[in-house]
Design a protein around this motif. Structure first.
Motif, mmCIF file in Angstrom:
data_model
loop_
_atom_site.group_PDB
_atom_site.id
_atom_site.type_symbol
_atom_site.label_atom_id
_atom_site.label_comp_id
_atom_site.label_asym_id
_atom_site.label_seq_id
_atom_site.Cartn_x
_atom_site.Cartn_y
_atom_site.Cartn_z
ATOM 1 N N SER A 16 0.842 -1.209 0.000
ATOM 2 C CA SER A 16 0.000 0.000 0.000
ATOM 3 C C SER A 16 0.869 1.248 0.000
ATOM 4 O O SER A 16 0.551 2.251 -0.660
ATOM 5 C CB SER A 16 -0.904 0.019 1.239
ATOM 6 O OG SER A 16 -1.762 -1.082 1.231
ATOM 7 N N ARG A 17 1.967 1.183 0.734
ATOM 8 C CA ARG A 17 2.885 2.316 0.809
ATOM 9 C C ARG A 17 3.635 2.471 -0.534
ATOM 10 O O ARG A 17 3.719 3.559 -1.088
ATOM 11 C CB ARG A 17 3.888 2.049 1.939
ATOM 12 C CG ARG A 17 4.802 3.208 2.274
ATOM 13 C CD ARG A 17 5.953 2.726 3.119
ATOM 14 N NE ARG A 17 6.780 1.771 2.374
ATOM 15 C CZ ARG A 17 7.578 0.862 2.919
ATOM 16 N NH1 ARG A 17 7.643 0.731 4.221
ATOM 17 N NH2 ARG A 17 8.301 0.042 2.169
ATOM 18 N N ASP A 18 4.124 1.355 -1.073
ATOM 19 C CA ASP A 18 4.935 1.420 -2.295
ATOM 20 C C ASP A 18 4.127 1.835 -3.526
ATOM 21 O O ASP A 18 4.683 2.386 -4.475
ATOM 22 C CB ASP A 18 5.596 0.057 -2.574
ATOM 23 C CG ASP A 18 6.735 -0.234 -1.609
ATOM 24 O OD1 ASP A 18 6.987 0.600 -0.708
ATOM 25 O OD2 ASP A 18 7.366 -1.301 -1.743
ATOM 26 N N TYR A 19 2.846 1.509 -3.532
ATOM 27 C CA TYR A 19 2.033 1.786 -4.729
ATOM 28 C C TYR A 19 1.032 2.921 -4.527
ATOM 29 O O TYR A 19 0.138 3.096 -5.341
ATOM 30 C CB TYR A 19 1.302 0.517 -5.179
ATOM 31 C CG TYR A 19 2.224 -0.475 -5.865
ATOM 32 C CD1 TYR A 19 2.533 -0.347 -7.216
ATOM 33 C CD2 TYR A 19 2.796 -1.524 -5.162
ATOM 34 C CE1 TYR A 19 3.381 -1.237 -7.848
ATOM 35 C CE2 TYR A 19 3.653 -2.433 -5.786
ATOM 36 C CZ TYR A 19 3.935 -2.281 -7.129
ATOM 37 O OH TYR A 19 4.777 -3.162 -7.758
ATOM 38 N N VAL A 20 1.202 3.683 -3.464
ATOM 39 C CA VAL A 20 0.256 4.774 -3.233
ATOM 40 C C VAL A 20 0.339 5.768 -4.401
ATOM 41 O O VAL A 20 1.425 6.070 -4.911
ATOM 42 C CB VAL A 20 0.513 5.451 -1.852
ATOM 43 C CG1 VAL A 20 1.804 6.252 -1.842
ATOM 44 C CG2 VAL A 20 -0.657 6.321 -1.456
ATOM 45 N N GLY A 21 -0.826 6.189 -4.885
ATOM 46 C CA GLY A 21 -0.867 7.137 -6.002
ATOM 47 C C GLY A 21 -0.713 6.493 -7.369
ATOM 48 O O GLY A 21 -0.738 7.175 -8.385
ATOM 49 N N MET A 61 -4.895 -4.402 2.127
ATOM 50 C CA MET A 61 -4.337 -3.187 1.523
ATOM 51 C C MET A 61 -5.341 -2.056 1.635
ATOM 52 O O MET A 61 -6.552 -2.284 1.652
ATOM 53 C CB MET A 61 -3.977 -3.453 0.053
ATOM 54 C CG MET A 61 -2.856 -4.476 -0.049
ATOM 55 S SD MET A 61 -2.478 -4.956 -1.721
ATOM 56 C CE MET A 61 -1.853 -3.428 -2.390
ATOM 57 N N ASP A 62 -4.826 -0.839 1.700
ATOM 58 C CA ASP A 62 -5.750 0.289 1.810
ATOM 59 C C ASP A 62 -5.584 1.285 0.669
ATOM 60 O O ASP A 62 -5.761 2.480 0.837
ATOM 61 C CB ASP A 62 -5.637 0.960 3.187
ATOM 62 C CG ASP A 62 -4.244 1.491 3.446
ATOM 63 O OD1 ASP A 62 -3.396 1.440 2.530
ATOM 64 O OD2 ASP A 62 -3.996 1.956 4.567
ATOM 65 N N ILE A 63 -5.204 0.771 -0.506
ATOM 66 C CA ILE A 63 -5.225 1.591 -1.725
ATOM 67 C C ILE A 63 -6.134 0.887 -2.730
ATOM 68 O O ILE A 63 -6.436 -0.297 -2.573
ATOM 69 C CB ILE A 63 -3.811 1.765 -2.335
ATOM 70 C CG1 ILE A 63 -3.187 0.398 -2.653
ATOM 71 C CG2 ILE A 63 -2.916 2.578 -1.419
ATOM 72 C CD1 ILE A 63 -1.933 0.461 -3.507
ATOM 73 N N ASP A 64 -6.540 1.633 -3.766
ATOM 74 C CA ASP A 64 -7.365 1.018 -4.810
ATOM 75 C C ASP A 64 -6.505 0.067 -5.633
ATOM 76 O O ASP A 64 -5.419 0.454 -6.070
ATOM 77 C CB ASP A 64 -7.918 2.090 -5.761
ATOM 78 C CG ASP A 64 -9.069 2.850 -5.121
ATOM 79 O OD1 ASP A 64 -9.567 2.394 -4.073
ATOM 80 O OD2 ASP A 64 -9.454 3.897 -5.671
ATOM 81 N N VAL A 65 -6.989 -1.144 -5.855
ATOM 82 C CA VAL A 65 -6.273 -2.075 -6.720
ATOM 83 C C VAL A 65 -7.266 -2.743 -7.675
ATOM 84 O O VAL A 65 -8.469 -2.764 -7.409
ATOM 85 C CB VAL A 65 -5.520 -3.180 -5.917
ATOM 86 C CG1 VAL A 65 -4.492 -2.571 -4.996
ATOM 87 C CG2 VAL A 65 -6.473 -4.083 -5.152
ATOM 88 N N ARG A 66 -6.734 -3.241 -8.763
ATOM 89 C CA ARG A 66 -7.533 -4.096 -9.654
ATOM 90 C C ARG A 66 -6.912 -5.475 -9.619
ATOM 91 O O ARG A 66 -5.715 -5.604 -9.338
ATOM 92 C CB ARG A 66 -7.492 -3.564 -11.083
ATOM 93 C CG ARG A 66 -8.130 -2.209 -11.212
ATOM 94 C CD ARG A 66 -7.846 -1.602 -12.568
ATOM 95 N NE ARG A 66 -8.238 -0.205 -12.546
ATOM 96 C CZ ARG A 66 -8.889 0.407 -13.518
ATOM 97 N NH1 ARG A 66 -9.198 -0.245 -14.616
ATOM 98 N NH2 ARG A 66 -9.213 1.674 -13.418
ATOM 99 N N ILE A 67 -7.713 -6.492 -9.918
ATOM 100 C CA ILE A 67 -7.151 -7.841 -9.937
ATOM 101 C C ILE A 67 -7.478 -8.543 -11.249
ATOM 102 O O ILE A 67 -8.481 -8.274 -11.894
ATOM 103 C CB ILE A 67 -7.615 -8.710 -8.736
ATOM 104 C CG1 ILE A 67 -9.120 -8.953 -8.766
ATOM 105 C CG2 ILE A 67 -7.204 -8.097 -7.421
ATOM 106 C CD1 ILE A 67 -9.591 -9.926 -7.676
ATOM 107 N N ASP A 68 -6.582 -9.434 -11.623
ATOM 108 C CA ASP A 68 -6.802 -10.300 -12.778
ATOM 109 C C ASP A 68 -6.082 -11.615 -12.476
ATOM 110 O O ASP A 68 -5.319 -11.697 -11.500
ATOM 111 C CB ASP A 68 -6.263 -9.642 -14.055
ATOM 112 C CG ASP A 68 -6.929 -10.184 -15.314
ATOM 113 O OD1 ASP A 68 -7.595 -11.249 -15.239
ATOM 114 O OD2 ASP A 68 -6.777 -9.561 -16.388
ATOM 115 N N PHE A 69 -6.344 -12.605 -13.290
ATOM 116 C CA PHE A 69 -5.731 -13.920 -13.060
ATOM 117 C C PHE A 69 -5.164 -14.465 -14.358
ATOM 118 O O PHE A 69 -5.682 -14.204 -15.441
ATOM 119 C CB PHE A 69 -6.756 -14.918 -12.507
ATOM 120 C CG PHE A 69 -7.223 -14.590 -11.125
ATOM 121 C CD1 PHE A 69 -6.505 -15.003 -10.010
ATOM 122 C CD2 PHE A 69 -8.376 -13.844 -10.925
ATOM 123 C CE1 PHE A 69 -6.915 -14.696 -8.730
ATOM 124 C CE2 PHE A 69 -8.800 -13.521 -9.647
ATOM 125 C CZ PHE A 69 -8.072 -13.956 -8.543
#
Ligand code: PRP
Length: 181
Positions: free
Chosen positions: A27-32, A55-63
């Motif tokens: 969350s820290r490394d990918y903030v923004g 995690m507390d940032i917006d993420v998308r997921i795929d597989f």
């Protein structure tokens, strides 16, 4: 304990703590940044499901699904895509999420495939790492636990498609796998 297990390696609490630790760092490394987390089916599905909720940032997921071992416990080195990502990753920040890195063949292959699609970045996050088994050098950016060369199952990891549902990570008894193909 399940009768097929030799011993417990990581308890629910230990896994949960590690997943939250990784979730905080990510969350820290990918903030923004717009992060796409790519789970490698099927083993990583359980870890990915917990990790995104830590995690507390917006993420998308795929597989993505690849074949490496089939139903054998030995790596054949043959890796092919069984199910590709749904969407383009061009200019996206991609985090590959694995349950375990063993020889590294699976990730080595996937990394090359995904890099060729021109993402903004690609990094690797694995819950478990068996460094003593590594055959090819793959850059693991985020690693939960380094483990010895033992047959581990549970928390998404299988033997012949069994034991993925177990909430802890175990060492499987030798007699379960050593006489079967
Ligand atoms: C496991 C694991 C990794 C790979 C690691 O997958 O999930 O993808 O093996 O091994 P390597 O570093 O030696 O390539 P498996 O092929 O067993 O499929 P699964 O995730 O469906 O269990």
């Amino acid at each position: 304990m399940h009768p097929d297990m030799e011993k417990i390696l990581f308890s629910k609490v230990e896994i949960d703590e590690k997943v939250h630790e990784l979730g905080n760092i990510l969350s820290r490394d990918y903030v923004g940044k717009e992060l796409l987390m790519v789970g490698i089916l099927k083993g990583a599905s359980v870890f990915l499901a917990d990790l995104v909720r830590a995690m507390d940032i917006d993420v998308r997921i795929d597989f993505i699904a690849v074949s490496s071992y089939g139903t054998s416990s030995k790596s054949t080195g043959v890796v092919r895509i069984l199910k590709d990502l749904d969407k383009s990753i061009e200019l996206r920040h991609v985090l590959i999420v694995e349950d375990i890195v063993d020889t590294g063949l699976t990730l080595n292959y996937l990394l090359e495939i995904l890099k060729a699609r021109n993402p903004a970045s690609v990094r690797i996050c694995t819950l478990l790492d068996k460094p003593s088994r590594r055959g090819v050098n793959v850059p693991v950016d985020y690693n939960g636990f380094a483990i010895p060369d033992e047959f581990v199952v549970g928390y998404g990891l299988d033997y012949n498609e069994k034991y993925r549902h177990l909430p802890e990570i175990y060492v499987l008894k030798k007699e379960i796998y050593q006489y079967s193909k």
